[in-house]
Scaffold this active site. Structure first.
Site, PDB file in Angstrom:
ATOM      1  N   GLU A  50       0.824  -1.206   0.000  1.00 53.96           N
ATOM      2  CA  GLU A  50       0.000   0.000   0.000  1.00 53.96           C
ATOM      3  C   GLU A  50       0.866   1.267   0.000  1.00 53.96           C
ATOM      4  O   GLU A  50       0.532   2.252  -0.654  1.00 53.96           O
ATOM      5  CB  GLU A  50      -0.947  -0.002   1.191  1.00 53.96           C
ATOM      6  CG  GLU A  50      -2.081  -1.004   1.084  1.00 53.96           C
ATOM      7  CD  GLU A  50      -2.999  -0.755  -0.101  1.00 53.96           C
ATOM      8  OE1 GLU A  50      -3.013   0.373  -0.625  1.00 53.96           O
ATOM      9  OE2 GLU A  50      -3.700  -1.694  -0.502  1.00 53.96           O
ATOM     10  N   TYR A 133      -5.752   6.785   4.539  1.00 48.28           N
ATOM     11  CA  TYR A 133      -5.938   5.762   3.510  1.00 48.28           C
ATOM     12  C   TYR A 133      -5.218   4.465   3.885  1.00 48.28           C
ATOM     13  O   TYR A 133      -5.811   3.378   3.871  1.00 48.28           O
ATOM     14  CB  TYR A 133      -5.445   6.242   2.142  1.00 48.28           C
ATOM     15  CG  TYR A 133      -5.362   5.086   1.177  1.00 48.28           C
ATOM     16  CD1 TYR A 133      -6.515   4.580   0.591  1.00 48.28           C
ATOM     17  CD2 TYR A 133      -4.148   4.446   0.919  1.00 48.28           C
ATOM     18  CE1 TYR A 133      -6.474   3.472  -0.242  1.00 48.28           C
ATOM     19  CE2 TYR A 133      -4.095   3.329   0.092  1.00 48.28           C
ATOM     20  CZ  TYR A 133      -5.254   2.856  -0.483  1.00 48.28           C
ATOM     21  OH  TYR A 133      -5.217   1.749  -1.288  1.00 48.28           O
ATOM     22  N   ASP A 151      -9.286   4.926  -2.708  1.00 45.42           N
ATOM     23  CA  ASP A 151      -8.191   5.437  -3.524  1.00 45.42           C
ATOM     24  C   ASP A 151      -8.778   6.015  -4.812  1.00 45.42           C
ATOM     25  O   ASP A 151      -9.991   6.189  -4.931  1.00 45.42           O
ATOM     26  CB  ASP A 151      -7.154   4.346  -3.809  1.00 45.42           C
ATOM     27  CG  ASP A 151      -7.685   3.245  -4.731  1.00 45.42           C
ATOM     28  OD1 ASP A 151      -8.894   3.255  -5.075  1.00 45.42           O
ATOM     29  OD2 ASP A 151      -6.886   2.375  -5.122  1.00 45.42           O
TER      30      ASP A 151
END
Length: 360
Positions: A50, A133, A151
């Protein structure tokens, strides 16, 4: 404008069924079939992927991810690595603050959490370099927390599903509300990955394959016959231009002069050739007049590199020098060893402009 019948309310079920059949196979991912055999996602792999995927494509990340886990199989291994080795391994992936924060986060997990990642959004968000996020993505995918992950791909899917006409970035809070409401308590990690896969493969920016989409019976944008209109974006601002000069010095032993940038700021901690400041002005502080030492500097042209917030135009100069000239704040590295250095893309461009076969 012609309209179709009112769409059915969206739900996670058709998306998860689609994901079970059409998910992407990615090296950090546990597929539905693997999960059915009891395989659990590795939080280290999810976190690492990520961080790498932020503003970077899946295609570009795969090789870097495999290189990292091959060299540092666990977060404890990564924490034990010298920071210069981590920066060198990251070179070329861009957005180098991510690499610095990656090392800081690994250190915190190893030293303060015994090598185990926290399993909640709140706990993850307390780690260095992890924001909303990444904390949501790791919590959902690695720990099955009902966290809403959003995203760029998810933004596109949600904006079309609900025909959100507010321009980005102002639309983000409303989009997040929709994702929160849609994220199921069961399989929230698969749901997050399914949304990402849907945006990457079906609900694409241009020519989306709406007939194959599991949400096509619920999509407001499809009902309005205009999916490509969404997401609405505010007009782009023209990127400012900055100027600078880079100096590629090569000694008689076939070595190039390199130095390490300061840890803070853009490209902090990375390796560079001697370079001037980057400013809006082209003057003596950003031209040949600012050469790091006296030599027969020859102009080699200009390199243009686009960063997120500005365009950089570097004038490149090359000089053949004595074995020890100008190395007071740097070191001499064999040209044949450049691939092992923490050189960002812009510096590789500068060196290649002066030494065309440097990276062959």
């Amino acid at each position: 404008m012609m309209t179709q019948k009112q769409p059915t309310p969206p739900s996670a079920a058709p998306l998860l069924a689609w994901y079970d059949r059409h998910h992407r196979d990615l090296p950090w991912r546990v597929s539905p079939a693997m999960a059915a055999r009891g395989v659990r996602p590795d939080p280290y792999h999810i976190w690492l992927s990520e961080v790498m995927l932020q503003q970077t494509t899946v295609a570009a990340v795969k090789a870097y991810f495999l290189k990292f886990i091959g060299r540092w199989p666990t977060v404890i291994d990564l924490a034990a690595a010298p920071v210069d080795d981590v920066m060198a391994a990251w070179a070329g992936l861009g957005y180098y603050a991510r690499a610095r924060n990656l090392k800081k986060c690994a250190d915190a997990v190893a030293n303060e959490h015994g090598g185990w990642f926290p399993d909640t959004e709140e706990g993850l968000r307390a780690l260095p370099g992890i924001g909303d996020y990444t904390s949501a993505a790791v919590a959902a995918i690695a720990f099955d927390r009902q966290a809403a992950v959003m995203d760029g791909n998810v933004e596109r899917v949600i904006s079309r599903l609900y025909a959100i006409s507010t321009p980005l970035p102002a639309a983000k809070p409303l989009m997040k509300q929709k994702v929160v409401a849609l994220t199921p308590p069961i399989r929230p990690g698969d749901f997050a990955q399914a949304m990402m896969d849907l945006g990457a493969t079906i609900c694409t920016p241009k020519r989306p394959a709406c007939s194959l989409c599991p949400f096509n019976g619920s999509c407001e944008a499809l009902r309005l016959h205009d999916p490509e209109y969404f997401p609405v974006k505010a007009p782009k601002k023209t990127k400012p231009v900055r100027q600078g000069a880079a100096f590629v010095a090569v000694n008689r032993d076939g070595e190039i002069l390199l130095r390490r940038r300061i840890d803070s700021g853009l490209l902090g901690g990375m390796t560079e050739v001697p370079t001037t400041a980057w400013t809006a002005r082209l003057d003596g502080e950003t031209t040949l007049e600012a050469a790091p030492f006296e030599a027969d500097w020859q102009a080699c042209g200009i390199v243009v590199h686009v960063f997120t917030h500005f365009e950089l135009r570097l004038s490149i100069f090359r000089a053949a020098v004595g074995a020890t000239s100008g190395a007071d704040d740097g070191w001499w590295e064999p040209v044949t060893n450049l691939d092992s250095q923490a050189l960002p893309t812009v510096m590789k461009k500068a060196i290649a402009q002066a030494i065309p076969h440097a990276f062959n």
